[in-house]
Design a protein around this motif. Structure first.
Motif, mmCIF file in Angstrom:
data_model
loop_
_atom_site.group_PDB
_atom_site.id
_atom_site.type_symbol
_atom_site.label_atom_id
_atom_site.label_comp_id
_atom_site.label_asym_id
_atom_site.label_seq_id
_atom_site.Cartn_x
_atom_site.Cartn_y
_atom_site.Cartn_z
ATOM 1 N N ILE A 91 57.139 118.738 3.125
ATOM 2 C CA ILE A 91 57.856 118.260 2.306
ATOM 3 C C ILE A 91 59.433 119.161 2.717
ATOM 4 O O ILE A 91 59.307 120.546 2.909
ATOM 5 C CB ILE A 91 57.696 118.663 0.795
ATOM 6 C CG1 ILE A 91 56.479 117.679 0.494
ATOM 7 C CG2 ILE A 91 58.855 118.045 0.053
ATOM 8 C CD1 ILE A 91 55.893 118.177 -0.841
ATOM 9 N N MET A 92 60.424 118.593 2.935
ATOM 10 C CA MET A 92 61.752 119.281 3.167
ATOM 11 C C MET A 92 62.831 118.061 2.876
ATOM 12 O O MET A 92 62.792 116.842 2.890
ATOM 13 C CB MET A 92 61.872 119.692 4.516
ATOM 14 C CG MET A 92 61.738 118.748 5.597
ATOM 15 S SD MET A 92 61.659 119.601 7.164
ATOM 16 C CE MET A 92 59.648 119.685 7.037
ATOM 17 N N GLN A 93 64.217 118.641 2.452
ATOM 18 C CA GLN A 93 65.083 117.671 2.926
ATOM 19 C C GLN A 93 66.439 118.234 3.508
ATOM 20 O O GLN A 93 66.650 119.337 3.202
ATOM 21 C CB GLN A 93 65.706 117.415 1.297
ATOM 22 C CG GLN A 93 66.953 116.413 1.143
ATOM 23 C CD GLN A 93 67.076 115.794 -0.195
ATOM 24 O OE1 GLN A 93 66.059 115.109 -0.798
ATOM 25 N NE2 GLN A 93 68.131 115.963 -0.944
ATOM 26 N N ILE A 94 67.042 117.372 4.354
ATOM 27 C CA ILE A 94 68.204 118.078 4.841
ATOM 28 C C ILE A 94 69.500 117.008 4.970
ATOM 29 O O ILE A 94 69.420 115.814 4.638
ATOM 30 C CB ILE A 94 67.949 117.520 6.770
ATOM 31 C CG1 ILE A 94 66.405 118.394 6.842
ATOM 32 C CG2 ILE A 94 68.881 118.126 7.527
ATOM 33 C CD1 ILE A 94 65.435 117.421 7.262
ATOM 34 N N LYS A 95 70.652 117.817 4.544
ATOM 35 C CA LYS A 95 71.689 117.116 4.370
ATOM 36 C C LYS A 95 72.854 117.285 5.643
ATOM 37 O O LYS A 95 72.782 118.414 6.201
ATOM 38 C CB LYS A 95 72.392 117.860 3.132
ATOM 39 C CG LYS A 95 73.816 117.129 2.789
ATOM 40 C CD LYS A 95 73.709 115.822 2.188
ATOM 41 C CE LYS A 95 74.934 115.173 1.883
ATOM 42 N NZ LYS A 95 75.671 115.922 0.771
ATOM 43 N N ALA A 96 73.263 115.906 6.107
ATOM 44 C CA ALA A 96 74.107 116.076 7.218
ATOM 45 C C ALA A 96 75.592 116.064 6.820
ATOM 46 O O ALA A 96 75.842 115.670 5.528
ATOM 47 C CB ALA A 96 74.042 115.024 7.923
ATOM 48 N N ALA A 97 76.452 116.881 7.789
ATOM 49 C CA ALA A 97 77.687 117.186 7.356
ATOM 50 C C ALA A 97 78.758 115.965 7.504
ATOM 51 O O ALA A 97 79.814 116.011 6.742
ATOM 52 C CB ALA A 97 78.295 118.294 8.077
ATOM 53 N N SER A 98 78.328 115.016 8.104
ATOM 54 C CA SER A 98 79.137 113.951 8.340
ATOM 55 C C SER A 98 78.409 112.470 8.751
ATOM 56 O O SER A 98 77.038 112.577 8.927
ATOM 57 C CB SER A 98 80.119 114.049 9.730
ATOM 58 O OG SER A 98 79.570 114.052 10.675
ATOM 59 N N PHE A 135 65.737 107.672 3.761
ATOM 60 C CA PHE A 135 67.149 107.685 4.364
ATOM 61 C C PHE A 135 68.012 107.499 2.983
ATOM 62 O O PHE A 135 68.203 106.423 2.524
ATOM 63 C CB PHE A 135 67.228 106.937 5.554
ATOM 64 C CG PHE A 135 66.117 107.052 6.678
ATOM 65 C CD1 PHE A 135 66.609 108.093 7.579
ATOM 66 C CD2 PHE A 135 64.943 106.506 6.695
ATOM 67 C CE1 PHE A 135 65.665 108.215 8.576
ATOM 68 C CE2 PHE A 135 63.832 106.765 7.689
ATOM 69 C CZ PHE A 135 64.206 107.620 8.444
ATOM 70 N N LYS A 136 68.894 108.625 2.949
ATOM 71 C CA LYS A 136 69.519 108.319 1.500
ATOM 72 C C LYS A 136 71.047 108.071 1.852
ATOM 73 O O LYS A 136 71.495 107.990 2.931
ATOM 74 C CB LYS A 136 69.319 109.613 0.804
ATOM 75 C CG LYS A 136 68.073 109.999 0.306
ATOM 76 C CD LYS A 136 67.981 111.132 -0.888
ATOM 77 C CE LYS A 136 66.555 111.067 -1.081
ATOM 78 N NZ LYS A 136 66.799 112.423 -2.440
ATOM 79 N N THR A 137 71.878 107.609 0.808
ATOM 80 C CA THR A 137 73.086 106.932 0.825
ATOM 81 C C THR A 137 74.179 108.174 1.157
ATOM 82 O O THR A 137 75.236 107.869 1.527
ATOM 83 C CB THR A 137 73.389 106.201 -0.278
ATOM 84 O OG1 THR A 137 73.344 107.053 -1.426
ATOM 85 C CG2 THR A 137 72.466 105.025 -0.254
ATOM 86 N N ASP A 138 73.538 109.282 0.669
ATOM 87 C CA ASP A 138 74.722 110.575 0.808
ATOM 88 C C ASP A 138 74.475 111.158 2.006
ATOM 89 O O ASP A 138 74.607 112.440 2.126
ATOM 90 C CB ASP A 138 74.602 111.587 -0.249
ATOM 91 C CG ASP A 138 73.193 112.170 -0.567
ATOM 92 O OD1 ASP A 138 72.157 111.756 0.370
ATOM 93 O OD2 ASP A 138 73.013 113.071 -1.322
ATOM 94 N N ASN A 139 73.806 110.670 3.151
ATOM 95 C CA ASN A 139 73.614 111.237 4.254
ATOM 96 C C ASN A 139 72.493 112.487 4.576
ATOM 97 O O ASN A 139 72.544 113.441 5.007
ATOM 98 C CB ASN A 139 75.047 112.010 5.080
ATOM 99 C CG ASN A 139 75.931 110.955 5.413
ATOM 100 O OD1 ASN A 139 75.591 109.561 5.547
ATOM 101 N ND2 ASN A 139 77.192 111.236 5.725
ATOM 102 N N ALA A 140 71.673 112.184 3.477
ATOM 103 C CA ALA A 140 70.404 113.271 3.356
ATOM 104 C C ALA A 140 69.174 112.477 3.847
ATOM 105 O O ALA A 140 68.973 111.297 3.830
ATOM 106 C CB ALA A 140 70.360 113.821 1.942
ATOM 107 N N LEU A 141 68.272 113.353 4.389
ATOM 108 C CA LEU A 141 67.128 112.884 4.825
ATOM 109 C C LEU A 141 65.989 113.772 4.079
ATOM 110 O O LEU A 141 65.782 114.810 4.183
ATOM 111 C CB LEU A 141 66.634 112.930 6.486
ATOM 112 C CG LEU A 141 65.275 112.634 6.883
ATOM 113 C CD1 LEU A 141 65.127 111.271 6.831
ATOM 114 C CD2 LEU A 141 65.393 113.215 8.476
ATOM 115 N N ALA A 142 65.184 112.793 3.399
ATOM 116 C CA ALA A 142 64.105 113.323 2.474
ATOM 117 C C ALA A 142 62.915 113.324 3.131
ATOM 118 O O ALA A 142 62.263 112.038 3.439
ATOM 119 C CB ALA A 142 63.992 113.030 1.291
ATOM 120 N N ILE A 143 62.010 114.047 3.457
ATOM 121 C CA ILE A 143 60.747 114.083 3.994
ATOM 122 C C ILE A 143 59.657 114.512 3.146
ATOM 123 O O ILE A 143 59.747 115.553 2.477
ATOM 124 C CB ILE A 143 60.680 115.108 5.396
ATOM 125 C CG1 ILE A 143 61.724 114.596 6.367
ATOM 126 C CG2 ILE A 143 59.180 115.025 5.893
ATOM 127 C CD1 ILE A 143 61.762 115.655 7.748
#
Length: 603
Positions: free
Chosen positions: A299-306, A336-344
């Motif tokens: 489990i993890m979540q990553i937020k992309a800057a752009s 795959f989220k709308t705020d440029n985040a990926l939840a695993i």
């Protein structure tokens, strides 16, 4: 939904390959069938004496159904809302289903009466009564149907809640199959059981694994009839493919023991043909499997800057999945989220923690190389547990945040559910769509198409890939077993099921102060549709999973069952020629009005 006449039925069936002579034969048989079911207030509605006769036939287990939702004005709002967060409370109400409705589609409405069945004979009596009095019949076990198939107004409910026995077998052979099948370890499970209790019985207590559902409060019989996926289906295949035998009450009130040696076509149809259309399943016997050493999660979540960084993140994850996760060890989902985040939120089996960590290290190293572009907003958790402990209530209660409990006074200790399951209890759907995602898109020269489609979809709504709900990458024996089920064959070449959905929680038209916001629901449904259309630019053939699908799917026969629909329809004609059993978008439902009360005109 608009009523469809027989000409549209013929056109639909022709589109999936039905020969004109078969259409004509079907039309001839329909002409002599039941045309209309009886509603309350109709002169033909059963009399009080009739209902008393049924009450006697079922040992007093006839219940006059009331819905707590419609009584909400008489109960403190806060108390009712808390109750609706508890799937076990909902399970114990004849007038409730786990989903409370769908915008502009259906809402949870109680049957007039329910037979709280405690035996197969109770089911037989209810079926015979419904047939005799031409009643709309509904069947509810776990009550998790998104399509609203577990409820209907003006109906008689067959409620299997109290049928929940589990029997473990060391060596089981189906009735009439002696000498034709080798004995195998198995479990016989009554139709009203839910998976949390079954896993506890089979895994915690007996040390075996049975392939069931990921949501632990889903009913056993309904999941098997839809095909059935769990967190570890990438290893063990469809739940339906483990079916050895089923006890079924058919429309004529007969009790059939159905397996590969007896009524093989009905047996096949029950494995993925959809619940509520072909008969009432009262118990199933499922093959059990050796336990792996470990079950675990990553489990993890990553937020992309752009936006550009997000595209690269999606591309890197898809290539990483194809290289390292596309195998029987890994299941569950990525979002795959709308705020440029990926939840695993993935699961694994058959690896220890060290091995699982090693799998993910290259992906984590890649993220670390670009600290200004990617932020781990939820630190990675990669953890395993001895397989026998995964559904042990005593163990799970010691893990912070893992489960919630049925807090009602006197509730059994084993009444627990995954914490995320609270979003399933009392859900009102705004929109819901799914699509099989072919493994061909994981090929190096095709990945860019999938990446762009996923990114484009997230400009409208979040998109989840359920990687356990696709059998590409599964062992050959799991894929071969799935071929002998009724589910859409597209699942065999899919590496995932894409799901795009939205909901409001604990709202219902009958609850003042807690009614659904239909304007927002419709806006969300439009965004969900746009997201799915964006994804479909990369998917050559549209198919969907019957239990997780769009209520408004137009080409549902093809979407849910593909080339198998004609065979299913033939089984329906044989075992339920008058159409006693009806559910929305179930086999043969084309022949009825959308509410199941009036047979569609032939011209």
């Amino acid at each position: 939904m608009k009523r469809r006449d027989f000409l549209s039925l013929a056109g639909t069936l022709a589109a999936v390959g039905l020969f004109p002579s078969m259409v004509a034969q079907a039309g001839s048989s329909i002409a002599n069938m039941l045309r209309r079911r009886v509603r309350t207030g109709n002169a033909a509605w059963p009399s009080p004496q009739d209902w008393n006769t049924l009450r006697g036939a079922v040992g007093g287990h006839l219940v006059k159904v009331k819905s707590p939702l419609e009584q909400g004005v008489q109960k403190a709002d806060a108390s009712l809302i808390e109750d609706l967060k508890n799937p076990y409370y909902i399970r114990d109400q004849a007038g409730l289903t786990q989903t409370l409705g769908w915008a502009d589609a259906w809402r949870c409405e109680p049957s007039v009466y329910a037979v709280a069945c405690e035996s197969t004979s109770d089911v037989v009596a209810a079926v015979d009564f419904a047939r005799k009095h031409q009643l709309r019949l509904v069947v509810k076990g776990g009550g998790h149907s998104y399509q609203g198939t577990s409820n209907a107004p003006d109906s008689l409910l067959i409620w299997t809640r109290n049928m929940e026995k589990v029997v473990i077998h060391d060596a089981f052979v189906g009735a009439g199959c002696a000498g034709k099948q080798a004995p195998v370890p198995a479990a016989t499970i009554d139709a009203g059981a839910i998976w949390m209790h079954v896993y506890d019985a089979v895994t915690t207590k007996a040390g075996r694994y049975v392939q069931g559902g990921g949501c632990a409060t889903v009913g056993v019989a309904g999941l098997i009839q839809s095909g059935g996926f769990g967190s570890h289906s990438k290893r063990y295949g469809l739940a339906a493919a483990s079916l050895i035998e089923a006890e079924v009450v058919t429309a004529d009130g007969k009790v059939l023991m159905v397996n590969a040696c007896s009524h093989p076509e009905l047996f096949w149809a029950l494995k993925g043909g959809g619940g509520g259309s072909l008969g009432v399943v009262t118990k199933v016997t499922l093959r059990t499997h050796d336990l792996p050493s470990t079950f675990g999660v990553a489990i993890m979540q990553i937020k992309a800057a752009s936006d550009a960084s997000y595209r690269r993140l999606i591309a890197r994850f898809i290539s990483f999945y194809a290289e390292s996760l596309f195998n029987p060890h890994w299941g569950e989902q990525v979002i795959f989220k709308t705020d440029n985040a990926l939840a695993i939120e993935m699961s694994f089996q058959g690896l220890d923690k060290q091995q699982a960590n090693a799998v993910w290290q290259p992906f984590l190293d890649w993220l670390a190389q670009s600290p200004t572009e990617y932020q781990l907003t939820a630190a990675p958790i990669i953890a395993g547990i001895p397989a026998r402990m995964l559904w042990d209530p005593k163990v799970l209660k010691t893990i912070p945040g893992a489960v919630k409990m049925d807090g009602r006074p006197g509730a059994p200790e084993e009444n627990i559910f995954w914490s995320g399951g609270e979003k399933e209890a009392g859900k009102f759907i705004s929109g819901y769509q799914s699509a099989w995602v072919p493994a061909s898109l994981l090929q190096a020269d095709q990945q860019a198409r999938l990446v762009e489609a996923l990114f484009a979809s997230t400009r409208h709504w979040e998109m989840a890939l359920h990687c356990n709900k696709g059998l590409a990458g599964a062992p050959d024996e799991a894929r071969q077993a799935a071929k002998d089920t009724a589910i859409n064959p597209l699942v065999l070449d899919a590496f995932a099921l894409a799901i795009c959905a939205g909901e409001q929680l604990r709202v219902h038209a009958g609850m003042p102060g807690h009614r659904p916001d239909l304007e927002r629901a419709r806006a969300d449904a439009n965004a969900i549709n746009d997201a799915m259309e964006a994804l479909m630019t990369a998917i050559p053939q549209r198919g969907s999973y019957v239990s997780e699908s769009n209520y408004f799917e137009r080409n549902w026969q093809q979407a849910f069952w593909g080339q198998n629909y004609l065979r299913l329809l033939a089984v329906k004609r044989k075992y339920d020629p008058e159409g006693l059993f009806f559910v929305h978008h179930g086999v043969g439902s084309e022949e009825w009005s959308s509410d199941g009360f009036v047979r569609a005109p032939m011209s």
